[in-house]
Design a protein around this motif. Sequence first.
Motif, PDB file in Angstrom:
ATOM      1  N   THR A 313     -46.857 -73.768 -26.649  1.00 13.24           N
ATOM      2  CA  THR A 313     -45.736 -74.254 -27.458  1.00 13.24           C
ATOM      3  C   THR A 313     -44.443 -73.567 -27.046  1.00 13.24           C
ATOM      4  O   THR A 313     -43.404 -74.214 -26.857  1.00 13.24           O
ATOM      5  N   THR A 317     -41.128 -75.310 -25.254  1.00 13.38           N
ATOM      6  CA  THR A 317     -39.833 -75.179 -25.940  1.00 13.38           C
ATOM      7  C   THR A 317     -38.805 -74.502 -25.046  1.00 13.38           C
ATOM      8  O   THR A 317     -37.646 -74.932 -24.957  1.00 13.38           O
ATOM      9  N   ASP A 326     -33.259 -82.759 -25.082  1.00 14.79           N
ATOM     10  CA  ASP A 326     -34.022 -82.859 -26.318  1.00 14.79           C
ATOM     11  C   ASP A 326     -35.505 -83.023 -26.009  1.00 14.79           C
ATOM     12  O   ASP A 326     -35.935 -82.978 -24.861  1.00 14.79           O
ATOM     13  N   THR A 327     -36.301 -83.226 -27.042  1.00 14.62           N
ATOM     14  CA  THR A 327     -37.757 -83.235 -26.882  1.00 14.62           C
ATOM     15  C   THR A 327     -38.312 -84.542 -26.313  1.00 14.62           C
ATOM     16  O   THR A 327     -39.486 -84.595 -25.928  1.00 14.62           O
ATOM     17  N   HIS A 351     -47.635 -81.392 -30.378  1.00 17.21           N
ATOM     18  CA  HIS A 351     -47.042 -81.768 -31.666  1.00 17.21           C
ATOM     19  C   HIS A 351     -46.013 -80.728 -32.108  1.00 17.21           C
ATOM     20  O   HIS A 351     -44.909 -81.079 -32.559  1.00 17.21           O
ATOM     21  N   ASP A 352     -46.371 -79.458 -31.999  1.00 21.17           N
ATOM     22  CA  ASP A 352     -45.494 -78.393 -32.486  1.00 21.17           C
ATOM     23  C   ASP A 352     -44.214 -78.294 -31.659  1.00 21.17           C
ATOM     24  O   ASP A 352     -43.130 -78.046 -32.201  1.00 21.17           O
ATOM     25  N   GLY A 355     -42.526 -82.377 -31.727  1.00 22.05           N
ATOM     26  CA  GLY A 355     -42.331 -83.084 -32.988  1.00 22.05           C
ATOM     27  C   GLY A 355     -42.709 -84.545 -32.870  1.00 22.05           C
ATOM     28  O   GLY A 355     -43.711 -84.902 -32.240  1.00 22.05           O
ATOM     29  N   HIS A 356     -41.901 -85.435 -33.422  1.00 23.59           N
ATOM     30  CA  HIS A 356     -42.189 -86.866 -33.404  1.00 23.59           C
ATOM     31  C   HIS A 356     -42.208 -87.433 -31.975  1.00 23.59           C
ATOM     32  O   HIS A 356     -42.860 -88.450 -31.711  1.00 23.59           O
TER      33      HIS A 356
END
Length: 444
Positions: A313, A317, A326-327, A351-352, A355-356
Amino acid sequence: MNDTGTQTHTQPRPQAGTGTPRRVVVTGIGLVTALGEGTEATWEGLLAGRSGVGPLSGYDPAPLRTRIGAQIHGFDASRHLSRRSLRMVCRGDQLGVAGAALALDDAGLTGGAELGYDTGLFLGGNKDMPGMDGLIGGVGRIRREDGSPDLGVLGREASSILAPLFYVEGLQPAALFHISEKFGIRGANDFFAGTADASTMALGRAFRAVRRGECDLALAGGYDEPTSWWTMSKMDGLGVLTTRNDLGADACRPFDKEHSGSVFGEGAALLVLEERDRALARGARVYAEIDGFGSGTDCVRPPATDPRARGLTRAITRALNDARRDTTTDYIAAHGCATPQGDVSETHALHDALGHAAKAAQISSVKPQTGHLVGGAGALNAAVAALALHHGTVPATRNLDEPAAECDLDWVPGSPRESRPGTALALARGLEGQAAALSMRAVH
């Protein structure tokens, strides 16, 4: 002046930490896997759904619980190494040198002149022993009749029991020397020891070296021979390999409800990283741009992993933050090791970290086809991500029939997708809990 007295010309580079960071692109890829030698052979094999996994050969695997792997057949190291060098390298090093030669040739950089001080070399691998064949044969000579070792005999006859170059062959970064000598690479360099994370760390270090101006060009990646008797015997009892020998090429099943462990594969994956303006000026083909790198660790006792893969994670990040994006990610070359704990924790990490956006990403693992390259696995994922961005096609996850209960993302089952991804992540997780991630984007 260089060491031969020839005048060399280099363009001024920005000092590290000042000005706008330089952009880094991938201009060469060299792959040696069980699917074939050369990037085209491996890529076509991936898209065709072929698998290189089969029964282990070259030694009797009967005592092992896992007796399958993705081995490379017909590899001729003499095409890449001199007879003198062949005496000082093990098979993993041979694969590494071959991958380097293929990557530089793919980048159009094998014209004969040495690459010099402007080129860096960063490698990762899991080598911890030299070739064992000669040693095993020689050690039998020090046995007493009762089977115990006679160390006195070893002391008197060691010079004939151990090959003169035994220790040289066993040096972990041996390929670093052979590659640098072969191509005249004299710039920044480093070697990273570990499993899948090692080769991604090597690529991350190379990316930063080019971006910061330490070098204009870098050759980086990893290689390994984990299907050897030595590696298979030491890993056989750790519970990370599948024992479903009966399934053959269908045994490695990442994110599937029947996942039971990895299948090892030997091979090499090396990439040429280059400063963007330099690459464009010489008319180089650009596969993709690397724009971010991150790493993290689970901080748990191996071979266990943190339930939510907190190291991965953090790596994802940090890679996204480094890329300043962005993600949203179109394609992810997942670690996908096919162990229940590894697959579920990797899903949680995605997921962590995303996110979406995790639900919208296309994610796949190539390990059912190439095997787990261990020290070279992370670099192979980076190569796959770059190829997916370049060709506009996402490879599928083979052997995925029904996702495991907690593996609820789009793993690209069935067939490859021509989806024209614009952004990608290449992931790697090490047996020791370390994780690394590279962020990439398409170049059109």
